[in-house]
Design a protein around this motif. Structure first.
Motif, mmCIF file in Angstrom:
data_model
loop_
_atom_site.group_PDB
_atom_site.id
_atom_site.type_symbol
_atom_site.label_atom_id
_atom_site.label_comp_id
_atom_site.label_asym_id
_atom_site.label_seq_id
_atom_site.Cartn_x
_atom_site.Cartn_y
_atom_site.Cartn_z
ATOM 1 N N GLN A 150 0.935 -1.362 0.060
ATOM 2 C CA GLN A 150 -0.076 0.048 0.038
ATOM 3 C C GLN A 150 0.907 1.393 -0.002
ATOM 4 O O GLN A 150 1.907 1.168 0.575
ATOM 5 C CB GLN A 150 -1.026 -0.010 1.385
ATOM 6 C CG GLN A 150 -2.058 -1.208 1.119
ATOM 7 C CD GLN A 150 -2.704 -1.367 2.458
ATOM 8 O OE1 GLN A 150 -1.976 -0.985 3.852
ATOM 9 N NE2 GLN A 150 -3.933 -1.939 2.790
ATOM 10 N N SER A 151 0.206 2.312 -0.538
ATOM 11 C CA SER A 151 1.176 3.571 -0.590
ATOM 12 C C SER A 151 1.706 4.063 0.736
ATOM 13 O O SER A 151 2.652 4.514 0.594
ATOM 14 C CB SER A 151 0.520 4.634 -1.595
ATOM 15 O OG SER A 151 -0.755 4.760 -1.158
ATOM 16 N N ASN A 152 0.593 3.909 1.478
ATOM 17 C CA ASN A 152 1.283 4.548 2.955
ATOM 18 C C ASN A 152 2.222 3.656 3.603
ATOM 19 O O ASN A 152 2.780 3.963 4.879
ATOM 20 C CB ASN A 152 -0.003 4.794 3.858
ATOM 21 C CG ASN A 152 -0.872 3.644 4.070
ATOM 22 O OD1 ASN A 152 -0.698 2.543 3.551
ATOM 23 N ND2 ASN A 152 -1.716 3.601 5.098
ATOM 24 N N LYS A 153 2.776 2.357 2.978
ATOM 25 C CA LYS A 153 3.640 1.552 3.771
ATOM 26 C C LYS A 153 4.949 1.478 3.000
ATOM 27 O O LYS A 153 5.692 0.765 3.415
ATOM 28 C CB LYS A 153 3.142 0.005 3.743
ATOM 29 C CG LYS A 153 1.755 0.114 4.744
ATOM 30 C CD LYS A 153 1.806 -0.181 5.889
ATOM 31 C CE LYS A 153 0.657 -0.121 6.827
ATOM 32 N NZ LYS A 153 -0.149 -1.205 6.599
ATOM 33 N N THR A 154 5.234 2.420 1.965
ATOM 34 C CA THR A 154 6.451 2.364 1.277
ATOM 35 C C THR A 154 7.561 2.599 2.232
ATOM 36 O O THR A 154 8.651 1.870 1.958
ATOM 37 C CB THR A 154 6.559 3.217 0.093
ATOM 38 O OG1 THR A 154 6.112 4.433 0.427
ATOM 39 C CG2 THR A 154 5.455 2.568 -0.830
ATOM 40 N N LYS A 155 7.490 3.412 2.994
ATOM 41 C CA LYS A 155 8.440 3.724 3.948
ATOM 42 C C LYS A 155 8.811 2.636 4.980
ATOM 43 O O LYS A 155 10.297 2.178 5.063
ATOM 44 C CB LYS A 155 8.153 4.964 4.872
ATOM 45 C CG LYS A 155 9.073 5.360 5.926
ATOM 46 C CD LYS A 155 8.758 6.596 6.778
ATOM 47 C CE LYS A 155 9.773 7.041 7.614
ATOM 48 N NZ LYS A 155 9.230 8.215 8.490
ATOM 49 N N GLN A 156 8.012 1.897 5.525
ATOM 50 C CA GLN A 156 8.280 0.775 6.248
ATOM 51 C C GLN A 156 8.823 -0.346 5.443
ATOM 52 O O GLN A 156 9.769 -0.890 5.839
ATOM 53 C CB GLN A 156 7.062 0.249 7.162
ATOM 54 C CG GLN A 156 6.622 1.389 8.317
ATOM 55 C CD GLN A 156 5.019 0.891 8.324
ATOM 56 O OE1 GLN A 156 4.398 1.713 7.542
ATOM 57 N NE2 GLN A 156 4.642 0.468 9.494
ATOM 58 N N GLN B 104 15.767 7.605 2.254
ATOM 59 C CA GLN B 104 16.472 6.863 3.283
ATOM 60 C C GLN B 104 18.054 6.490 2.768
ATOM 61 O O GLN B 104 18.683 5.907 3.431
ATOM 62 C CB GLN B 104 15.743 5.538 3.564
ATOM 63 C CG GLN B 104 14.399 5.737 4.009
ATOM 64 C CD GLN B 104 13.541 4.649 4.479
ATOM 65 O OE1 GLN B 104 14.343 3.550 4.783
ATOM 66 N NE2 GLN B 104 12.332 4.444 4.331
ATOM 67 N N GLN B 105 18.300 6.753 1.523
ATOM 68 C CA GLN B 105 19.434 6.660 1.094
ATOM 69 C C GLN B 105 19.935 4.866 1.107
ATOM 70 O O GLN B 105 20.982 4.600 1.442
ATOM 71 C CB GLN B 105 20.925 7.301 1.640
ATOM 72 C CG GLN B 105 20.708 8.704 1.533
ATOM 73 C CD GLN B 105 21.155 8.888 0.083
ATOM 74 O OE1 GLN B 105 22.229 8.850 -0.493
ATOM 75 N NE2 GLN B 105 20.120 9.568 -0.766
#
Ligand code: PLP
Length: 215
Positions: A79-85, A112-113
């Motif tokens: 999901q688009s709101n989970k890409t960071k995790q 996040q490099q």
């Protein structure tokens, strides 16, 4: 039982005589508790697949403290709101299935490099209920991800229609990958991994044949 299953599957895939070589085994550990994953880790297996962010977040950071060289694959929808995790948790994302997600992953790489490896998920049977890029759009999508977004795309992934023989779909994925100049093919699960290997799978994703059926 897990140890015996594991050894049998490894034996099985070692017999393969394909040009692509011996495929990599991804142990699909969704719904499987950490202690069962540890059984495989103790046998020196390091490559696992999960399909949900939250479950992966609970299970894998503690195991990574014990085994630093784990390679974790996301094989389920993102999901688009989970890409960071997702970027924090996984080494490989096999389920890149639309432009928006690809663009968000590229953005996270910059923030996040951190740079992952990706597979494009292809909706190989063109099923309306299934995620993935349509076969006819694969080439353009791969080129968008590589050239515009600079994502490290290394292969294609598919889940063939459940009710039909998988062979023709695996053959089609293989052909598509050549057209896209990609060498990795993630295809084949518990019931059809032997067929997938015959059609050139480089990565097979096995859950129930390894851990027993999910309840
Ligand atoms: C669950 C799952 C698998 C493994 O399925 P089994 O039939 O248990 O081997 C493989 N790939 C994906 C994408 C899955 O969701």
């Amino acid at each position: 039982m897990i140890e015996e299953n594991y050894k049998n599957i490894l034996n099985d895939i070692k017999q393969t005589n394909q040009a692509a070589g011996i495929p990599r085994l991804i142990a699909v550990s969704k719904t499987i508790p950490a202690n069962s994953c540890e059984q495989l880790l103790r046998l020196n297996h390091r490559r696992f697949g999960e399909n949900r962010i939250q479950e992966a977040e609970e299970k894998w950071p503690p195991l990574r403290k014990l085994y630093s060289d784990i390679e974790l694959h996301l094989i389920g929808p993102l999901q688009s709101n989970k890409t960071k995790q997702a970027m924090q948790l996984f080494d490989v994302i096999q389920s890149v299935d639309r432009e928006k997600i690809a663009a968000l992953l590229a953005e996270q790489e910059q923030q996040q490099q951190k740079y992952l490896r990706y597979y494009i998920q292809i909706n190989i049977g063109e099923e309306t209920q299934k995620a993935g890029i349509a076969p006819l759009e694969a080439k353009e999508f791969v080129s968008y991800c590589r050239n515009d977004l600079k994502l490290n795309i290394i292969g294609l992934m598919c889940i063939p229609p459940a009710t039909q023989a998988s062979g023709i779909y695996f053959a089609l994925l293989n052909k598509l990958a050549s057209k896209c100049s990609l060498t990795n093919l993630s295809m084949g699960m518990s019931k059809d991994y032997r067929t997938a290997i015959a059609f050139g799978a480089t990565d097979i994703r096995i859950g129930s044949a390894l851990f027993g059926s999910r309840t």
